[in-house]
Design an enzyme around this catalytic site. Structure first.
Site, PDB file in Angstrom:
ATOM      1  CE  LYS A  31     -39.114 -91.078  41.269  1.00 29.65           C
ATOM      2  NZ  LYS A  31     -40.009 -90.424  40.291  1.00 29.65           N
TER       3      LYS A  31
ATOM      4  CD  GLU B 191     -42.833 -89.122  36.017  1.00 22.57           C
ATOM      5  OE1 GLU B 191     -43.647 -88.887  35.086  1.00 22.57           O
ATOM      6  OE2 GLU B 191     -42.632 -88.324  36.956  1.00 22.57           O
TER       7      GLU B 191
ATOM      8  CD  GLU C  91     -47.137 -89.293  42.095  1.00 18.13           C
ATOM      9  OE1 GLU C  91     -46.019 -89.536  41.583  1.00 18.13           O
ATOM     10  OE2 GLU C  91     -47.563 -88.137  42.304  1.00 18.13           O
TER      11      GLU C  91
ATOM     12  CG  ASP D  62     -37.538 -88.028  39.543  1.00 12.53           C
ATOM     13  OD1 ASP D  62     -37.701 -89.241  39.284  1.00 12.53           O
ATOM     14  OD2 ASP D  62     -38.367 -87.353  40.185  1.00 12.53           O
TER      15      ASP D  62
ATOM     16  CG  ASP E 272     -39.691 -84.879  38.033  1.00 14.86           C
ATOM     17  OD1 ASP E 272     -40.322 -85.172  39.061  1.00 14.86           O
ATOM     18  OD2 ASP E 272     -40.034 -85.282  36.898  1.00 14.86           O
ATOM     19  CB  SER E 273     -41.407 -82.753  43.199  1.00 17.80           C
ATOM     20  OG  SER E 273     -40.418 -83.382  43.985  1.00 17.80           O
TER      21      SER E 273
END
Ligand code: KIV
Length: 271
Positions: A120, A122, A189, A90, A51-52
């Site tokens: 993925k 978070e 991270e 993501d 999602d970057s």
């Protein structure tokens, strides 16, 4: 022979075998067909449609604005380009935090509409119910702990996480919980290297670090950062392997000069 050299296709099982065999896993981000093709052909093990993309592709300040539709668009291009690597997509902010049913619906859309191989998410204990539900649909899940950029407004800064004992302990517990729940790997991270190495020793699934030192099972970087396309972002953990911003600047200036001087196109470049 090493595991990654003996397979034609990287799967979640291959990654786990690589960890057991002590082989490090190389992961990078990709958001489009052309870049993904180059990275896959170079032999990357995992491509993360991160999602970057919200920052790198769309120029947003955080990862929060990117939508599920936009993630699916990026992921579909990456999947079409790749033959060997595992593609992880993501789940964007707002597509899974509501409840586990919403999380499953979003994960299914990603798998069905992009062709990605896994997703993925978070978070730790707070999203376990959603992870369980997604896994029951046969969708592999990668976890993400430590600095979790979708929660930036809760943390307030992008500084190193889990420096204090209490947060470090919570992170270790969350990593074990994600493993028990069935995540096939976990991104860690921006946490202290010693803590990351401890986590990698205490869980059997691969731990992929970004700013988490060398004692983990693999590394991930944002491709545009490691290729030097983004000059403004220079955290300590970033190693630049090229200076593409400078190379591109020179190339574009040469092109402009050639157009203005009428050197381009020449006779062999026309019909
Ligand atoms: O979105 C992303 O690029 C990521 C990596 C930094 C791990 O989550």
């Amino acid at each position: 022979m090493s595991v990654h050299k003996s397979v034609k296709k990287i799967t979640t099982h291959v990654l786990q075998e690589m960890k057991r065999n002590g082989e490090k896993i190389a992961m990078l981000t990709a958001y489009d067909f052309t870049m993904a093709k180059i990275l896959d052909q170079a032999g990357i093990d995992i491509l993360l449609v991160g999602d970057s993309a919200s920052n790198v592709m769309a120029g947003h300040e955080t990862t929060l604005p990117i939508t599920l539709n936009e993630m699916i668009y990026h992921a579909a291009g990456v999947v079409r380009a790749t033959e060997r690597c595992l593609v992880v997509v993501d789940m964007p902010f707002g597509s899974y935090q509501g409840n586990s049913k919403e999380a499953l619906t979003s994960a299914i859309r990603i798998m069905k509409e992009s062709g990605g191989h896994s997703i993925k998410m978070e978070g730790g204990r707070e999203i376990v119910e959603s992870i369980e539900r997604i896994l029951t649909a046969g969708i592999p899940v990668m976890g993400h702990l430590g600095l979790t950029p979708q929660s930036i407004y809760k943390f307030g800064t992008y500084t190193v996480r889990a420096k204090e004992e209490e947060e470090a302990q919570r992170l270790i517990e969350d990593a074990k919980l994600l493993e028990e729940t069935g995540c096939f790997a976990i991104v860690l991270e921006k946490v202290p290297a010693a803590l990351a190495a401890k986590v990698a020793q205490e869980v059997e699934v691969p731990i992929i670090g970004i700013g988490a030192g060398n004692g983990v099972d693999g590394q991930v970087l944002v491709t545009h950062d490691m290729l030097g396309m983004n000059q403004e972002f220079s955290p300590r953990f970033l190693r630049r392997y090229a200076n593409l911003a400078e190379d591109m600047d020179l190339a574009v200036k040469s092109y402009i000069g050639d157009v203005r001087s009428k050197d381009f196109p020449n006779e062999s470049e026309q019909y």
